[in-house]
Design a protein around this motif. Structure first.
Motif, PDB file in Angstrom:
ATOM      1  N   MET A   1       0.828  -1.199   0.000  1.00  0.00           N
ATOM      2  CA  MET A   1       0.000   0.000   0.000  1.00  0.00           C
ATOM      3  C   MET A   1       0.868   1.256   0.000  1.00  0.00           C
ATOM      4  O   MET A   1       1.828   1.358   0.731  1.00  0.00           O
ATOM      5  CB  MET A   1      -0.889  -0.006   1.250  1.00  0.00           C
ATOM      6  CG  MET A   1      -1.522   1.318   1.497  1.00  0.00           C
ATOM      7  SD  MET A   1      -2.693   1.329   2.829  1.00  0.00           S
ATOM      8  CE  MET A   1      -3.899   0.206   2.242  1.00  0.00           C
ATOM      9  N   VAL A   4       0.668   7.837   2.416  1.00  0.00           N
ATOM     10  CA  VAL A   4       0.443   7.971   3.859  1.00  0.00           C
ATOM     11  C   VAL A   4      -1.010   8.379   4.152  1.00  0.00           C
ATOM     12  O   VAL A   4      -1.641   7.855   5.079  1.00  0.00           O
ATOM     13  CB  VAL A   4       1.431   9.008   4.452  1.00  0.00           C
ATOM     14  CG1 VAL A   4       1.100   9.321   5.896  1.00  0.00           C
ATOM     15  CG2 VAL A   4       2.864   8.495   4.329  1.00  0.00           C
ATOM     16  N   GLN A   6      -3.675   7.649   2.554  1.00  0.00           N
ATOM     17  CA  GLN A   6      -4.556   6.477   2.425  1.00  0.00           C
ATOM     18  C   GLN A   6      -4.421   5.548   3.634  1.00  0.00           C
ATOM     19  O   GLN A   6      -5.407   5.034   4.141  1.00  0.00           O
ATOM     20  CB  GLN A   6      -4.203   5.683   1.167  1.00  0.00           C
ATOM     21  CG  GLN A   6      -4.751   6.277  -0.106  1.00  0.00           C
ATOM     22  CD  GLN A   6      -4.299   5.496  -1.316  1.00  0.00           C
ATOM     23  OE1 GLN A   6      -3.728   4.417  -1.206  1.00  0.00           O
ATOM     24  NE2 GLN A   6      -4.532   6.056  -2.478  1.00  0.00           N
ATOM     25  N   VAL A   7      -3.187   5.338   4.068  1.00  0.00           N
ATOM     26  CA  VAL A   7      -2.963   4.446   5.223  1.00  0.00           C
ATOM     27  C   VAL A   7      -3.677   5.025   6.447  1.00  0.00           C
ATOM     28  O   VAL A   7      -4.386   4.315   7.170  1.00  0.00           O
ATOM     29  CB  VAL A   7      -1.449   4.273   5.527  1.00  0.00           C
ATOM     30  CG1 VAL A   7      -1.235   3.449   6.781  1.00  0.00           C
ATOM     31  CG2 VAL A   7      -0.735   3.626   4.347  1.00  0.00           C
ATOM     32  N   TYR A  11      -6.854   3.254   8.455  1.00  0.00           N
ATOM     33  CA  TYR A  11      -6.706   2.662   9.797  1.00  0.00           C
ATOM     34  C   TYR A  11      -7.225   3.535  10.936  1.00  0.00           C
ATOM     35  O   TYR A  11      -7.443   3.039  12.032  1.00  0.00           O
ATOM     36  CB  TYR A  11      -5.238   2.307  10.057  1.00  0.00           C
ATOM     37  CG  TYR A  11      -4.789   1.116   9.242  1.00  0.00           C
ATOM     38  CD1 TYR A  11      -5.283  -0.157   9.516  1.00  0.00           C
ATOM     39  CD2 TYR A  11      -3.892   1.257   8.192  1.00  0.00           C
ATOM     40  CE1 TYR A  11      -4.884  -1.254   8.765  1.00  0.00           C
ATOM     41  CE2 TYR A  11      -3.485   0.163   7.436  1.00  0.00           C
ATOM     42  CZ  TYR A  11      -3.984  -1.084   7.726  1.00  0.00           C
ATOM     43  OH  TYR A  11      -3.607  -2.166   6.992  1.00  0.00           O
ATOM     44  N   GLU A 199      -0.480  11.262  12.083  1.00  0.00           N
ATOM     45  CA  GLU A 199       0.060  10.319  11.091  1.00  0.00           C
ATOM     46  C   GLU A 199       1.119   9.421  11.716  1.00  0.00           C
ATOM     47  O   GLU A 199       1.123   8.204  11.515  1.00  0.00           O
ATOM     48  CB  GLU A 199       0.667  11.097   9.918  1.00  0.00           C
ATOM     49  CG  GLU A 199      -0.349  11.835   9.079  1.00  0.00           C
ATOM     50  CD  GLU A 199       0.317  12.762   8.070  1.00  0.00           C
ATOM     51  OE1 GLU A 199      -0.181  12.839   6.935  1.00  0.00           O
ATOM     52  OE2 GLU A 199       1.329  13.422   8.409  1.00  0.00           O
ATOM     53  N   LEU A 203       0.684   5.390  12.016  1.00  0.00           N
ATOM     54  CA  LEU A 203       1.694   4.538  11.366  1.00  0.00           C
ATOM     55  C   LEU A 203       2.427   3.655  12.382  1.00  0.00           C
ATOM     56  O   LEU A 203       2.854   2.555  12.063  1.00  0.00           O
ATOM     57  CB  LEU A 203       2.708   5.403  10.603  1.00  0.00           C
ATOM     58  CG  LEU A 203       2.209   6.000   9.277  1.00  0.00           C
ATOM     59  CD1 LEU A 203       3.167   7.068   8.769  1.00  0.00           C
ATOM     60  CD2 LEU A 203       2.036   4.915   8.221  1.00  0.00           C
ATOM     61  N   ILE A 206      -0.412   0.852  14.114  1.00  0.00           N
ATOM     62  CA  ILE A 206      -0.805  -0.330  13.328  1.00  0.00           C
ATOM     63  C   ILE A 206       0.243  -1.438  13.460  1.00  0.00           C
ATOM     64  O   ILE A 206      -0.078  -2.607  13.288  1.00  0.00           O
ATOM     65  CB  ILE A 206      -1.099   0.004  11.841  1.00  0.00           C
ATOM     66  CG1 ILE A 206       0.096   0.694  11.189  1.00  0.00           C
ATOM     67  CG2 ILE A 206      -2.361   0.833  11.713  1.00  0.00           C
ATOM     68  CD1 ILE A 206      -0.099   0.956   9.688  1.00  0.00           C
ATOM     69  N   GLU A 214       3.982  -7.061   7.394  1.00  0.00           N
ATOM     70  CA  GLU A 214       3.069  -6.114   6.731  1.00  0.00           C
ATOM     71  C   GLU A 214       3.373  -4.686   7.144  1.00  0.00           C
ATOM     72  O   GLU A 214       3.374  -3.775   6.323  1.00  0.00           O
ATOM     73  CB  GLU A 214       1.617  -6.429   7.158  1.00  0.00           C
ATOM     74  CG  GLU A 214       0.811  -7.121   6.090  1.00  0.00           C
ATOM     75  CD  GLU A 214      -0.594  -7.399   6.576  1.00  0.00           C
ATOM     76  OE1 GLU A 214      -1.384  -6.466   6.768  1.00  0.00           O
ATOM     77  OE2 GLU A 214      -0.903  -8.595   6.778  1.00  0.00           O
ATOM     78  N   HIS A 215       3.636  -4.523   8.441  1.00  0.00           N
ATOM     79  CA  HIS A 215       3.939  -3.185   8.940  1.00  0.00           C
ATOM     80  C   HIS A 215       5.227  -2.657   8.305  1.00  0.00           C
ATOM     81  O   HIS A 215       5.307  -1.502   7.882  1.00  0.00           O
ATOM     82  CB  HIS A 215       4.071  -3.234  10.472  1.00  0.00           C
ATOM     83  CG  HIS A 215       4.201  -1.881  11.096  1.00  0.00           C
ATOM     84  ND1 HIS A 215       5.105  -1.611  12.091  1.00  0.00           N
ATOM     85  CD2 HIS A 215       3.556  -0.702  10.868  1.00  0.00           C
ATOM     86  CE1 HIS A 215       4.999  -0.343  12.447  1.00  0.00           C
ATOM     87  NE2 HIS A 215       4.059   0.214  11.726  1.00  0.00           N
ATOM     88  N   ILE A 218       4.578  -1.419   4.844  1.00  0.00           N
ATOM     89  CA  ILE A 218       3.892  -0.109   4.842  1.00  0.00           C
ATOM     90  C   ILE A 218       4.904   1.011   5.134  1.00  0.00           C
ATOM     91  O   ILE A 218       4.953   2.029   4.449  1.00  0.00           O
ATOM     92  CB  ILE A 218       2.750  -0.099   5.884  1.00  0.00           C
ATOM     93  CG1 ILE A 218       1.615  -1.019   5.424  1.00  0.00           C
ATOM     94  CG2 ILE A 218       2.224   1.319   6.117  1.00  0.00           C
ATOM     95  CD1 ILE A 218       0.500  -1.219   6.438  1.00  0.00           C
ATOM     96  N   ALA A 222       6.084   4.309   3.113  1.00  0.00           N
ATOM     97  CA  ALA A 222       5.696   5.616   3.684  1.00  0.00           C
ATOM     98  C   ALA A 222       6.908   6.532   3.889  1.00  0.00           C
ATOM     99  O   ALA A 222       6.824   7.741   3.637  1.00  0.00           O
ATOM    100  CB  ALA A 222       4.978   5.396   5.020  1.00  0.00           C
TER     101      ALA A 222
END
Ligand code: SF4
Length: 385
Positions: A1, A4, A6-7, A11, A199, A203, A206, A214-215, A218, A222
């Protein structure tokens, strides 16, 4: 993904509503996998991960959770996170967990571990007695023994042997995750106009719920994006925030602090998930390395009983190293460790002539006007002094 924005928009809502729903969904998509909850502040997540399970942060219920049952098990003068965590359990929202771990951080957390054990007999409830004497030469062996005891439980729960190699792999993975989060914090410290606290928080948070791989992916997308940002700095004071190491303030409150005129250059949100300012070694005995990192190379905290050094010196160093002009103490209501620390911090800050403001928050906080007005007044007193 990518992206930033969008993330954060993806979440933010789940984090405000019921953060653990993300982990519950993950488990549904990975039948057969086990999930172990980690109560704040710090848990050695590598042990859980090396057993093939997913460690997730059980960091309260957020400010939308109605406390209807937990009040009858705890006295009223207890922090919100203790009650909301129990409420999550009593309303079966933690049913997806296979285990949970608590620690000796304070009396309410100790009691919560026992209450969980009694109320949820199908859940594996573990408890880590972190050392109270960090200076003794025997402490490291004590902590290794504590981790070995935990490993036995995790091996039983997962049905998988925790090997040294698996531990080393988990250390490497979480080192990478922590390194990237440190990078995120560096970006905010150096260019707070390019990365808001909201933000930065989303970030980071999550990472307490998603699998580390996964983190990491991301954050790897980012960080370069954030480095490219070129926002115009606003006329705000620069502060270091301290006191929110366990219970987390509502996200709206964080937004309000910035909107009231503060750039937050550093904070202790989710500090247990950023516990090591440098990588844990993967050479030699991995359990010894994890224990040694806790004892000798971890962040200072109100819940770590380290008599070798003064916590207030750490705060003063942080203040000086970030180039902040003020300190904001943001402590959870009824949090003894944070409020005891405040007494020490206040004395040290006053001695150094450092302006500071202390605010208390509750997880279940809906109205932020009062806090915002206090911060605005504080900011104005500094900007127009
Ligand atoms: S918020 Fe403070 S008092 Fe409550 S469990 Fe956490 S450390 Fe203990």
């Amino acid at each position: 993904m990518a992206n930033v924005d969008q993330v954060v928009s993806l979440y933010r809502e789940p984090l405000e509503n019921f953060p653990l729903e993300l982990a519950a969904d993950w488990k549904k998509r990975h039948p057969g996998k086990k999930v172990v909850g980690c109560y704040p502040v710090y848990s050695p997540v590598e042990l859980i991960h090396a057993a093939g399970m997913l460690p997730v942060g059980v960091i309260g219920g957020g400010n939308r959770l109605e406390i209807a049952n937990a009040d009858s098990r705890f006295q009223s003068f207890v922090c919100s996170i203790v009650k909301s965590t129990l409420e999550l359990g009593l309303t079966e929202r933690l049913k997806f967990l296979d285990g949970i771990v608590f620690h000796s951080i304070c009396d309410p957390a100790r009691n919560l571990g026992s209450v969980f054990k009694r109320n949820f007999p199908d859940l594996m409830v573990e408890y880590i007695h972190f050392p109270q004497n960090m200076a003794s030469p025997h402490t490291i062996d004590y902590l290794i023994a504590e981790y070995k005891r935990l490993n036995v439980s995790y091996e039983q729960l997962s049905g998988k042997k925790i090997t040294d190699d698996a531990l080393r792999e988990s250390i490497t993975l979480y080192n990478t995750q922590r390194r990237l989060v440190r990078e995120l914090y560096t970006i905010r410290r150096e260019t707070p106009h390019n990365l808001s606290t909201l933000e930065c928080y989303v970030l980071t948070r999550i990472g307490t719920i998603l699998p580390p791989e996964e983190h990491i992916s991301i954050l790897r997308e980012a960080i370069p994006e954030l480095r490219q940002r070129n926002e115009k700095p606003k006329d705000r004071i620069r502060v270091v925030l301290e006191g929110s190491f366990c219970e987390q303030p509502p996200i709206e409150l964080l937004e309000g602090l910035e909107a009231a005129g503060c750039y937050i250059l550093d904070d202790d949100f989710l500090i247990g998930w950023r516990w090591f300012p440098e990588d844990i070694s993967t050479d030699g005995d991995p359990l010894r390395n994890i224990a040694n990192a806790y004892l000798n190379h971890s962040e200072y905290s109100g819940v770590k009983h380290d008599t070798r050094e003064q916590k207030s010196n750490h705060l003063l160093d942080k203040f000086k190293n970030t180039g902040a002009t003020a300190v904001l103490i943001l402590a959870a209501k009824f949090c003894e460790p944070a409020l005891f620390d405040y007494a020490l911090y206040k004395r040290a800050l006053e001695k150094e002539g450092i302006p500071h403001l202390c605010l208390e928050f509750e997880e279940k906080m809906w109205i932020f006007d009062k806090a915002r007005t206090e911060v605005e007044t504080f900011v104005e007193s500094m900007l127009f002094d």
